[in-house]
Structures are given as C-alpha cells and as structure tokens.
Design a protein around this motif. Sequence first.
Motif, short mmCIF file in Angstrom:
data_model
loop_
_atom_site.label_atom_id
_atom_site.label_comp_id
_atom_site.label_asym_id
_atom_site.label_seq_id
_atom_site.Cartn_x
_atom_site.Cartn_y
_atom_site.Cartn_z
N PHE A 181 46.35 41.16 35.21
CA PHE A 181 45.23 41.73 34.47
C PHE A 181 43.95 41.69 35.31
O PHE A 181 43.22 42.68 35.41
CB PHE A 181 45.02 40.98 33.16
CG PHE A 181 43.87 41.51 32.36
CD1 PHE A 181 44.02 42.66 31.59
CD2 PHE A 181 42.63 40.87 32.38
CE1 PHE A 181 42.95 43.17 30.86
CE2 PHE A 181 41.57 41.38 31.65
CZ PHE A 181 41.72 42.53 30.90
N ALA A 184 44.17 44.17 38.10
CA ALA A 184 43.97 45.53 37.58
C ALA A 184 42.48 45.82 37.42
O ALA A 184 42.01 46.92 37.76
CB ALA A 184 44.70 45.70 36.25
N GLU A 185 41.73 44.85 36.90
CA GLU A 185 40.28 45.03 36.77
C GLU A 185 39.62 45.25 38.13
O GLU A 185 38.73 46.10 38.28
CB GLU A 185 39.67 43.82 36.07
CG GLU A 185 40.03 43.72 34.59
CD GLU A 185 39.27 42.60 33.90
OE1 GLU A 185 38.70 42.86 32.82
OE2 GLU A 185 39.23 41.49 34.46
N TYR A 200 48.12 47.00 35.11
CA TYR A 200 47.97 46.80 33.66
C TYR A 200 49.33 46.80 32.96
O TYR A 200 49.54 46.10 31.97
CB TYR A 200 47.09 47.89 33.06
CG TYR A 200 45.60 47.67 33.23
CD1 TYR A 200 45.00 46.49 32.80
CD2 TYR A 200 44.79 48.65 33.81
CE1 TYR A 200 43.63 46.29 32.94
CE2 TYR A 200 43.42 48.46 33.96
CZ TYR A 200 42.86 47.27 33.53
OH TYR A 200 41.50 47.06 33.67
N VAL A 203 51.09 43.47 32.44
CA VAL A 203 50.53 42.44 31.56
C VAL A 203 51.52 42.16 30.45
O VAL A 203 52.05 43.08 29.82
CB VAL A 203 49.17 42.88 31.01
CG1 VAL A 203 48.63 41.85 30.01
CG2 VAL A 203 48.17 43.06 32.15
N ASN A 210 44.99 38.80 27.22
CA ASN A 210 44.78 39.99 28.05
C ASN A 210 45.54 41.23 27.60
O ASN A 210 45.16 42.34 27.95
CB ASN A 210 45.17 39.67 29.50
CG ASN A 210 44.39 38.50 30.06
OD1 ASN A 210 43.17 38.53 30.10
ND2 ASN A 210 45.11 37.46 30.49
N ALA A 214 44.51 45.25 27.91
CA ALA A 214 45.31 46.09 28.81
C ALA A 214 45.92 47.26 28.06
O ALA A 214 45.94 48.39 28.55
CB ALA A 214 46.41 45.25 29.47
#
Length: 331
Positions: A181, A184-185, A200, A203, A210, A214
């Motif tokens: 997660f 991905a951010e 994402y 996740v 999270n 996601a």
Amino acid sequence: MKKMILGLTLALTLAGLAGCHLSVYRLDKRLEKWNSMKDRSSVAVEKKVRFARESITFFLTNTDFQRSKEIVISEAERLTYHRRMCSMQVFLMDYYASRALACQELSPPDWQEGREEWNLADTVAFGKLPGLQSVYVLVHLQFGYSKYIRDIAENGDLYERMERDYPGLMAALRKMSEFQFRYAEYLMDQGRREEAIEAYLKVFVRDPENFVKAERIVKNITGRGIRENYNRQFWAGRSAEGFDRTRSEIYSMVDNVAARIEHESGADSVQAKLPGELTLLAENFQVVPEQLEDVYYYTLHERQGTLTQYVLLMRTHILKGYPPLKPTLIF
C-alpha cells in the motif's frame, strides 16, 4: 586394550543401527529448542533468524526427510515434520516483511531495499529459503503471497482455517500488504499509475487499515474493485493458457502442411500455396485460412527469435484491414 576395542566396536555397531535415525533425533531437538525460544523476547531476533534458517536448511537438504524411498520415516511423519517447520517459515516471512517496512521509515525511504526484503518474504511464502538452492520446498505453505491473498478474498472460510493452522501467518501477510500500500502511494506520487495499480491490487482484503483505501482508489481508476480485478486477471490468464495450447496445436498442423508443400513443390512455393491448403483446417478452428497462416508464422518467428521483424512485416496487412487473430476467435 581389548575392552577398549570391544567398546569401540559396540559403539560403532550401535551407531550403525541407529545412524539412520540420528537426523530425526537432531531435528526433534531443534524443534524442541525452537518452541522454547521463539516467543522469548530475551533471545535476539537475529539469533532466532539464524536458528530458523539453519533448521530449515537441515530439513530441506537431508534425504532422510525428503526422499520417501529412503525408509527412515513414513510419508505421514514426513508431512507432519513439514507442518511443524511452518512455525519457522512464518517467523521468517514476518521478519523479512518487518525489514521491508523498516526501509520505508528511513529518511529518505529506501524503496529498492524495501522491495528486495519484501521479495525475500515472498520467497519464504513459496516454501523456499532465500539463498538456498534445493529441489525440495516446505509443502504446507508454498504458493506465494499473491495467491494466498486472492484465495482468501474469494473464500472467507480459508482465512479462519489458515489463521488456526498457521499462527502468525495473517500478521505476516498484513505487513506485506502494508508495504504494498505504501509503495503504491509512492508510485502514484511519482506519476507511475499503472505500476501503482498493480501494487494496490496486492493489498490484502484482511488488512483493514489499508484495504478500504486501496479498494476506493482502484475502483476510481479502473471502474472495478480489487476482487473484480482478481477475477478478470484469473480469466484472462485462463484464456491466455488456452490460446497458447491452441496456438501450439495449430503450429504443428500447419507445419506439417508446409513440409508437404516444400517436399512436393520446393521451399519457394510454401508461402504462395499455404493459404489454399488451409481451408479445411481453418473450418475446423472456425477462422479464416489467413489467420492460421498468421499463427504459424508468428509462432515460427517467435521460436527463431525474429518475432519483431515479423510483426513489423505484418503491420501493413493489419492497416489494410487484414483481420488480426484474437484468442476469442480460437475457442
């Protein structure tokens, strides 16, 4: 002197009789020690890691445990040992996942090192030990992170079962999920949207911190939730596998036709005569002869390592309305 010789002979004889069970004794002792040390905070983590790695290495490389033809332990006993080793396996997964998360806390975060640590955790989830070359793996947990989180998302009962049978596994999976997660951010901030979506999708549905976030992001971008994307990927994979099998079958059949034409009329005649010879075969596959020819040459050039040149050559045909082959036309 005679007594010493007799004693030595007796010891060697007993060792010979019990030798095949020595490895079993050693592993039992290791498992006992592990049970006594794994939850003790006074034992350094690195010492536990070393002990777990050494024990798993001993187990996976010892033919007394891994070859059923060697009559040392029964098959049922062998599987029981595999299950008992899962505690060390889960511990190592959690250890590498924790290290991956720690890499994100650095200033600046070390994403490369974090991904490497995450991959080590995933390697253990496949039943393997990082750095150990062995034909054997731990058999009870051997499918990797991605498959586990997909299977659990589709089958709620599986979560309870695995939580019961492999204590600590879900905590390790949640740590691996948290890394994905955050990664991905980071990818989204870098403008790498496609890579971010892939992260994402990794996740875990049982990662409440999270997953909701996601899920919302993936749905906003793709129009589908994470579970829907799982299903889409599954069926796309099945479709690709079926297409590859059919493509191999087509190639073999058309290759036989091409070989016959070459034998009868020469190699220069193959390309000109091949489409006319494929009418019946094309009807069987419910495609046009030109598409069978395309599959044949595509596969031929792929095997010869000249696929790029072939695709560039066929581009003009596609631009003129030549119908490209699609997997849906084959099934």
